[in-house]
Design a protein around this motif. Structure first.
Motif, PDB file in Angstrom:
ATOM      1  N   GLU A 144       0.853  -1.280   0.128  1.00  0.00           N
ATOM      2  CA  GLU A 144      -0.042  -0.087   0.078  1.00  0.00           C
ATOM      3  C   GLU A 144       0.931   1.482   0.158  1.00  0.00           C
ATOM      4  OE1 GLU A 144      -3.701  -2.065   2.487  1.00  0.00           O
ATOM      5  OE2 GLU A 144      -2.821  -0.053   3.247  1.00  0.00           O
ATOM      6  N   VAL A 145       1.826   1.259   0.787  1.00  0.00           N
ATOM      7  CA  VAL A 145       2.803   2.217   0.805  1.00  0.00           C
ATOM      8  C   VAL A 145       3.598   2.628  -0.538  1.00  0.00           C
ATOM      9  CG1 VAL A 145       5.121   3.314   1.955  1.00  0.00           C
ATOM     10  CG2 VAL A 145       3.032   2.193   3.517  1.00  0.00           C
ATOM     11  N   TYR A 146       4.126   0.975  -0.987  1.00  0.00           N
ATOM     12  CA  TYR A 146       4.765   1.321  -2.294  1.00  0.00           C
ATOM     13  C   TYR A 146       3.836   1.834  -3.220  1.00  0.00           C
ATOM     14  CZ  TYR A 146       8.836  -1.529  -0.916  1.00  0.00           C
ATOM     15  OH  TYR A 146       9.855  -2.008  -0.305  1.00  0.00           O
TER      16      TYR A 146
ATOM     17  N   PHE B  36       2.318   8.901  20.668  1.00  0.00           N
ATOM     18  CA  PHE B  36       1.877   7.602  20.397  1.00  0.00           C
ATOM     19  C   PHE B  36       0.414   7.087  20.962  1.00  0.00           C
ATOM     20  CE2 PHE B  36       4.865   4.665  17.814  1.00  0.00           C
ATOM     21  CZ  PHE B  36       5.458   5.637  17.466  1.00  0.00           C
ATOM     22  N   HIS B  37       0.095   7.574  22.190  1.00  0.00           N
ATOM     23  CA  HIS B  37      -1.409   7.322  22.956  1.00  0.00           C
ATOM     24  C   HIS B  37      -2.335   8.011  22.098  1.00  0.00           C
ATOM     25  CE1 HIS B  37       0.758   5.308  26.015  1.00  0.00           C
ATOM     26  NE2 HIS B  37       1.463   6.201  26.503  1.00  0.00           N
ATOM     27  N   ALA B  38      -1.707   9.169  21.421  1.00  0.00           N
ATOM     28  CA  ALA B  38      -2.840  10.105  20.876  1.00  0.00           C
ATOM     29  C   ALA B  38      -2.685   9.468  19.422  1.00  0.00           C
ATOM     30  CB  ALA B  38      -2.512  11.352  20.840  1.00  0.00           C
ATOM     31  N   LYS B  39      -2.172   8.157  18.965  1.00  0.00           N
ATOM     32  CA  LYS B  39      -2.038   7.804  17.681  1.00  0.00           C
ATOM     33  C   LYS B  39      -1.514   8.864  16.717  1.00  0.00           C
ATOM     34  CE  LYS B  39      -4.683   3.642  17.787  1.00  0.00           C
ATOM     35  NZ  LYS B  39      -4.064   2.942  18.816  1.00  0.00           N
ATOM     36  N   GLU B  40      -0.770   9.964  17.081  1.00  0.00           N
ATOM     37  CA  GLU B  40      -0.250  10.924  16.330  1.00  0.00           C
ATOM     38  C   GLU B  40       0.696  10.202  15.036  1.00  0.00           C
ATOM     39  OE1 GLU B  40       1.946  14.024  18.448  1.00  0.00           O
ATOM     40  OE2 GLU B  40       2.370  14.865  16.527  1.00  0.00           O
ATOM     41  N   HIS B  41       1.151   9.035  15.431  1.00  0.00           N
ATOM     42  CA  HIS B  41       2.190   8.358  14.599  1.00  0.00           C
ATOM     43  C   HIS B  41       1.632   7.964  13.147  1.00  0.00           C
ATOM     44  CE1 HIS B  41       0.505   5.345  17.186  1.00  0.00           C
ATOM     45  NE2 HIS B  41       1.194   4.443  16.309  1.00  0.00           N
ATOM     46  N   LYS B  42       0.074   7.654  13.269  1.00  0.00           N
ATOM     47  CA  LYS B  42      -0.721   7.276  12.277  1.00  0.00           C
ATOM     48  C   LYS B  42      -1.465   8.339  11.392  1.00  0.00           C
ATOM     49  CE  LYS B  42       0.365   2.956  12.920  1.00  0.00           C
ATOM     50  NZ  LYS B  42       1.674   2.475  11.905  1.00  0.00           N
ATOM     51  N   GLY B  43      -1.137   9.813  12.049  1.00  0.00           N
ATOM     52  CA  GLY B  43      -1.942  10.830  11.589  1.00  0.00           C
ATOM     53  C   GLY B  43      -1.281  11.273  10.328  1.00  0.00           C
ATOM     54  N   PRO B  51       6.020   7.020   5.790  1.00  0.00           N
ATOM     55  CA  PRO B  51       4.746   6.543   5.369  1.00  0.00           C
ATOM     56  C   PRO B  51       4.035   5.008   6.058  1.00  0.00           C
ATOM     57  CG  PRO B  51       6.476   6.282   3.783  1.00  0.00           C
ATOM     58  CD  PRO B  51       6.931   7.132   4.708  1.00  0.00           C
ATOM     59  N   PHE B  52       5.302   4.170   6.853  1.00  0.00           N
ATOM     60  CA  PHE B  52       4.919   3.231   7.709  1.00  0.00           C
ATOM     61  C   PHE B  52       4.492   3.899   9.027  1.00  0.00           C
ATOM     62  CE2 PHE B  52       6.328   0.102   4.517  1.00  0.00           C
ATOM     63  CZ  PHE B  52       6.996   0.780   3.733  1.00  0.00           C
ATOM     64  N   GLY B  53       4.447   4.850   9.408  1.00  0.00           N
ATOM     65  CA  GLY B  53       3.890   5.566  10.499  1.00  0.00           C
ATOM     66  C   GLY B  53       4.874   5.227  11.798  1.00  0.00           C
ATOM     67  N   GLN B  54       6.043   5.166  11.427  1.00  0.00           N
ATOM     68  CA  GLN B  54       7.101   4.785  12.478  1.00  0.00           C
ATOM     69  C   GLN B  54       7.847   6.109  12.708  1.00  0.00           C
ATOM     70  OE1 GLN B  54       8.924   1.391  10.438  1.00  0.00           O
ATOM     71  NE2 GLN B  54       7.734  -0.183  11.496  1.00  0.00           N
ATOM     72  N   VAL B  55       8.599   5.741  13.985  1.00  0.00           N
ATOM     73  CA  VAL B  55       9.828   6.713  14.332  1.00  0.00           C
ATOM     74  C   VAL B  55      11.034   6.138  14.236  1.00  0.00           C
ATOM     75  CG1 VAL B  55       8.239   8.234  15.969  1.00  0.00           C
ATOM     76  CG2 VAL B  55       9.480   6.376  16.792  1.00  0.00           C
ATOM     77  N   PRO B  56      12.210   6.970  13.844  1.00  0.00           N
ATOM     78  CA  PRO B  56      12.267   8.461  13.769  1.00  0.00           C
ATOM     79  C   PRO B  56      11.653   8.686  12.274  1.00  0.00           C
ATOM     80  CG  PRO B  56      14.304   7.545  13.537  1.00  0.00           C
ATOM     81  CD  PRO B  56      13.659   6.349  13.784  1.00  0.00           C
ATOM     82  N   ALA B  57      11.268   9.902  12.131  1.00  0.00           N
ATOM     83  CA  ALA B  57      11.325  10.817  10.880  1.00  0.00           C
ATOM     84  C   ALA B  57      12.559  12.101  11.085  1.00  0.00           C
ATOM     85  CB  ALA B  57      10.155  11.274  10.627  1.00  0.00           C
TER      86      ALA B  57
END
Lengths: 215, 226
Positions: A144-146, B36-43, B51-57
Motif C-alpha cells: 500500500e505504501v509502495y 503514540f498514545h494519541a495515535k499521532e504516528h498514524k496521523g 509513510p510506515f507510521g514509525q519513528v524516527p522521521a
C-alpha cells in the motif's frame, strides 16, 4: 579483477550481487556452494562468510559478506549511477528505500519464499499456510505504501532508477513465480514498476541464472 | 543553519540511533515528540514524513527522511566535513577507500540483519509484551538468546583480530549502531550471555564511554522511565 561470488544464483541475496555485476559489466566467476549438503556451514565457507550464509564475495584479497554492502561496493567501483552518491539528497533517499526493501518487503517475502519454495522443493515438505498468510498480510501493508509512492514517482527514489528498485528484483522474482503472484494485481503502479525492473537486461540475465540453479 | 529535526522520543531505539550520530558530530538538532498514545504516528502529518507510521522521521531543510540507518548515513555524509577529521565514521580509516567503505557497509548490515533481530525479539517479549498486558514467551526468548550467542561468537572472533568491527583503527557507524538496542538489552537478566565474550564486552564498554553515547544514554533513561 579476480571477482568471485560464492553461492547459488537461486539465492535472493546472491542474485542481488549478480545483478550489480551485470549492471557494471564486470567479469566474475560464480562458485557453487552446496547448501543442501551443509557446505555453507563448513570451515572453508565460514572463512569467507563467518555467519555461514551466502553470498560470500571476493575481489582480489578482499572478502565481503552481506549482499547490499557487496552491491554498493560493486556499483561504486564500476562507476554506476545507481547509488546517486554525487548528490547528497538523492543518495539519502536511495538509502531510505534500500532500508525499506530490507525491513518491509524482503522481511515479509523471506518466510513466504521459504514456505513456498524451499520447503517443498528442497525439503520435500508442505508449506505452513498460516505463516504464508501472516506474511502476505504484512507484504500487502507494505505494498500500500509502495503504491502511494509509485503513484507519485516513477521509481522509489524519484524519477531515476536506483539500487533501491533493483534490490527488490530477487524477491519479486519469487513472488511472481509463487501461487500468490496475484497479490500485486491490486497495486497497479507496483505491478508496472516490477515489470519495468524485470525488463532490464541485467535482471533478465540473472533471472535465467536463478531458474537454471533451481532446476 | 537551522537545527535539524528528529521526530520521535529518545526512548525509542531507532530514534536514539540517530541522536548518537548527531551528538557525535555536534550537529544542532531539535526533538519533536510524536504522541503514540494519541495515535499521532498514524496521523496524516506524521505519515507524510514516515509513510510506515514509525519513528524516527527526520528533516533537514526541505529534505525529509525516514529509516534510522538511512538517516545516520546522511548525517555523516553531510556533516562530516564540518567536524574534525576523526569523525569519518562511514569508513574504517584504511587507505583503500572502496574497501574501507565496504567493510563499514557490511558490518552495518550485520547489525541490522544478524544482531538486531535476535536482540529485538528478546526486547519485545521482555518489555513490550508485559506492557501490553501479556506474558513473555520464554521459548522465544531462549531461542533468540541462543541466536544472539551465535552472533556474539562471530563478533568475539572478529574483535580478537580488530579493535573495531569494520576493521581499521577507528570506531565507525557500524560500532555505534549497536548502542541503542544493546543499552536496553544490558538492563535485562539475559545480558549474562555477553559474559562469555570478553572482547565483545571490552568493545561495548569502550563504546558506552564515548561522551556522545553517554549523553544519549541519559536521554534514553530520562524518557523511558514509566
Amino acid at each position: 579483477m579476480g571477482i568471485k561470488v560464492y553461492g547459488p544464483a537461486a539465492s535472493t541475496n546472491v542474485a542481488r550481487v549478480l545483478v550489480c555485476l551485470e549492471e557494471v559489466g564486470a567479469e566474475y566467476e560464480l562458485v557453487p556452494v552446496d547448501m543442501p549438503s551443509g557446505e555453507h556451514k563448513r570451515p572453508e565457507h565460514l572463512a569467507r562468510n563467518p555467519f555461514g550464509q551466502v553470498p560470500a564475495f571476493q575481489d582480489g584479497d578482499m572478502m565481503l559478506s552481506e549482499s547490499r554492502a557487496i552491491a554498493k561496493y560493486i556499483l561504486r567501483k564500476g562507476g554506476s549511477q545507481l547509488l546517486r552518491e554525487c548528490n547528497l539528497s538523492e543518495s539519502a533517499i536511495v538509502d531510505v528505500w534500500l532500508e525499506v526493501e530490507a525491513a518491509q518487503f524482503s522481511s515479509a517475502m523471506s518466510p513466504i519464499i521459504f514456505q513456498c519454495f524451499v520447503i517443498p522443493i528442497v525439503m520435500g515438505g508442505k508449506p505452513d499456510m498460516k505463516v504464508v498468510e501472516e506474511n502476505l498480510e504484512k507484504l500487502k501493508k507494505a505494498l500500500e505504501v509502495y503504491e502511494a509512492r509509485l503513484s507519485k514517482f516513477k521509481y522509489l527514489a524519484g524519477e531515476f532508477v536506483s539500487l533501491a528498485d533493483i534490490s527488490h528484483f530477487p524477491t519479486a522474482h519469487y513472488l511472481l513465480g509463487s501461487p500468490h503472484a496475484s497479490a500485486i494485481d491490486a497495486y497497479p503502479h507496483v505491478k508496472a514498476w516490477i515489470a519495468d525492473i524485470m525488463a532490464r537486461p541485467s535482471v533478465k540475465k540473472v533471472r535465467e541464472l536463478m531458474k537454471m540453479a533451481s532446476a | 543553519m537551522s537545527p535539524v529535526k528528529v521526530f520521535g522520543s529518545a526512548a525509542f531505539t531507532n530514534v536514539a540511533r540517530v541522536l548518537v550520530c548527531l551528538e557525535e558530530l555536534g550537529v544542532e538538532y531539535e526533538i519533536v515528540d510524536v504522541d503514540f498514545h494519541a495515535k499521532e504516528h498514524k496521523g496524516p502529518d506524521h505519515l507524510a514524513r514516515n509513510p510506515f507510521g514509525q519513528v524516527p522521521a527526520f528533516q533537514d531543510g526541505d529534505l525529509v527522511l525516514f529509516e534510522s540507518r538511512a538517516i545516520c548515513r546522511y548525517v555523516f555524509r553531510k556533516y562530516m566535513a564540518t567536524a574534525d577529521g576523526t569523525s569519518n565514521l562511514l569508513r574504517n580509516g584504511g587507505d583503500d577507500l572502496a574497501e574501507s567503505a565496504a567493510l563499514v557497509d557490511a558490518w552495518l548490515d550485520v547489525e541490522a540483519l544478524q544482531y538486531e533481530p535476535a536482540v529485538h525479539a528478546v526486547f519485545v517479549q521482555h518489555r513490550v509484551v508485559p506492557a501490553l498486558g501479556g506474558t513473555p514467551d520464554e521459548t522465544v526468548i531462549a531461542a533468540s538468546v541462543e541466536k544472539l550467542r551465535q552472533v556474539l561468537e562471530v563478533y568475539e572472533a572478529r574483535l580478537a583480530e580488530y579493535r573495531y568491527l569494520a576493521g581499521g583503527d577507528r570506531v565507525s557507524l557500524a560500532d555505534l549502531n549497536h548502542f541503542p538496542y544493546t543499552y536496553y538489552f544490558m538492563t535485562m537478566p539475559y545480558a549474562s550471555v555477553f559474559d562469555s565474550f570478553p572482547r565483545v564486552k571490552a568493545w561495548w564498554e569502550e563504546l558506552v564511554a564515548r561522551p556522545a553515547v553517554q549523553k544519549v544514554a541519559r536521554m534514553m533513561a530520562d524518557h523511558s522511565a514509566g
